[in-house]
Design a protein around this motif. Structure first.
Motif, PDB file in Angstrom:
ATOM      1  N   LEU A 114       2.966   3.874   0.892  1.00 26.49           N
ATOM      2  CA  LEU A 114       2.150   5.019   1.289  1.00 26.49           C
ATOM      3  C   LEU A 114       2.967   6.307   1.301  1.00 26.49           C
ATOM      4  CD1 LEU A 114       0.006   3.498   4.193  1.00 26.49           C
ATOM      5  CD2 LEU A 114      -0.841   4.336   1.994  1.00 26.49           C
ATOM      6  N   ARG A 115       4.202   6.213   1.767  1.00 24.41           N
ATOM      7  CA  ARG A 115       5.050   7.416   1.789  1.00 24.41           C
ATOM      8  C   ARG A 115       5.329   7.909   0.376  1.00 24.41           C
ATOM      9  NH1 ARG A 115      10.478   7.858   5.349  1.00 24.41           N
ATOM     10  NH2 ARG A 115       8.868   8.205   6.919  1.00 24.41           N
ATOM     11  N   THR A 116       5.571   6.977  -0.551  1.00 27.06           N
ATOM     12  CA  THR A 116       5.863   7.364  -1.933  1.00 27.06           C
ATOM     13  C   THR A 116       4.626   7.897  -2.647  1.00 27.06           C
ATOM     14  OG1 THR A 116       7.625   5.713  -2.084  1.00 27.06           O
ATOM     15  CG2 THR A 116       6.693   6.512  -4.157  1.00 27.06           C
ATOM     16  N   ASP A 117       3.509   7.195  -2.485  1.00 27.68           N
ATOM     17  CA  ASP A 117       2.295   7.544  -3.230  1.00 27.68           C
ATOM     18  C   ASP A 117       1.540   8.718  -2.626  1.00 27.68           C
ATOM     19  OD1 ASP A 117       2.934   5.393  -4.821  1.00 27.68           O
ATOM     20  OD2 ASP A 117       1.484   4.027  -3.888  1.00 27.68           O
ATOM     21  N   HIS A 118       1.677   8.912  -1.305  1.00 27.46           N
ATOM     22  CA  HIS A 118       0.878   9.943  -0.619  1.00 27.46           C
ATOM     23  C   HIS A 118       1.764  10.711   0.360  1.00 27.46           C
ATOM     24  CE1 HIS A 118      -2.555   7.859  -2.342  1.00 27.46           C
ATOM     25  NE2 HIS A 118      -2.133   6.742  -1.789  1.00 27.46           N
TER      26      HIS A 118
END
Length: 300
Positions: A114-118
């Motif tokens: 989630l941190r990487t994608d958003h």
């Protein structure tokens, strides 16, 4: 004009039952809760709280306004959800919980994704047992909770929640390497009638499942030790202090001196995530569910 944050404070008081619990749920101080309520009483021109021993209770006017506050806040949640859906962006804040082995087995991969994608999404997580996680979602303290059922004992869910499956989690029996059944290909839970069990805390959903399942086989469980964490249970097994049920999720690495043997009846936990129906269209909810499912696919 009624202030939305003060209505949120009143709603938290009605749901939690005390100033201190409301403050904890809102992540503010008790004095901040008291100040908000004093301002709300001045706004409406009526007493909303009355002393009740060392605590407080809602007056009739307080209960009436709290009912309206719950509906207003639900509509606000729906409006925010619709706006997020229209914008299509995964942004804002997301609060989620998981029971300990799911937090260990799913959160590292899911939250990192989630941190990487958003990068515009701020995620806050915590460990909570399933019942506490569901209660947090119902109260609005959490956006999602990762919870579980056992194959023969479902956990009841309140109305107004939506759920999505993450994975089916097989469970074996863990025993010391020198145990009389350690070389079996399969075992039955009833085979351990003479063994001491290492189980979860009294009253926890998984402990109640184990007691229910063993007694349904005519076995009165002998409880030797209790531990909330799977790795603590496995450490006690390694020391030769008993046997335990060991689900696959979150149990690796296995300590030396422990053998796991599958159960003949295919004991499984159904791991799933729940959220409020009025937040169903939020892209951040959907993104978190997808990330948890991908993390579940990687469980070995």
């Amino acid at each position: 004009m009624l202030n939305l944050e003060r209505l949120r404070t009143l709603d938290a008081l009605a749901r939690h039952g005390s100033v201190s619990a409301a403050a904890e749920g809102l992540h503010v101080t008790t004095s901040a809760v008291s100040q908000q309520m004093s301002k709300l009483e001045r706004e409406v021109g009526q007493q909303l709280l009355a002393k009740n021993g060392r605590g407080v209770r809602l007056t009739d006017a307080g209960r009436l306004l709290a009912d309206h506050a719950a509906r207003i806040l639900s509509q606000v949640e729906l409006a925010q959800s619709d706006l997020e859906a229209q914008r299509g962006q995964v942004v804002g804040e997301l609060r989620l919980s998981a029971f300990p082995t799911a937090a260990r087995g799913l959160f590292p991969a899911a939250l990192a994704a989630l941190r990487t994608d958003h990068p515009g999404l701020r995620v806050r997580s915590c460990e909570l047992e399933p019942e506490a996680g569901v209660a947090g979602v119902v109260r609005g303290d959490l956006d999602l909770a990762v919870v579980l059922d056992w194959y023969n004992k479902p956990m009841p869910l309140p109305d107004g929640l939506v759920k999505a499956s993450i994975l089916d989690d097989p469970a074996d029996v863990a025993m010391p390497v020198g145990h009389r059944l350690a070389d079996r290909d399969e075992v039955d839970l009833g085979d351990f009638a003479d063994d001491e069990w290492i189980t979860w805390g009294e009253g926890e959903f998984c402990h109640e499942w184990l007691m229910f399942t063993l007694r349904s086989k005519g076995v009165e469980p002998r409880i030797g030790h209790r531990a909330a964490e799977t790795h603590t249970q496995l450490g006690l097994v390694a020391a030769g202090l008993g046997v335990c049920v060991a689900p696959l999720l979150g149990r690796h690495p296995m300590p030396e001196g422990v053998v796991t043997v599958p159960v003949r009846q295919r004991v499984r936990r159904h791991v799933y995530v729940v959220w409020r129906a009025d937040a169903d269209r939020r892209p951040s909810i959907r993104a978190a569910v997808d990330a948890l499912r991908r993390a579940g696919e990687g469980v070995e």
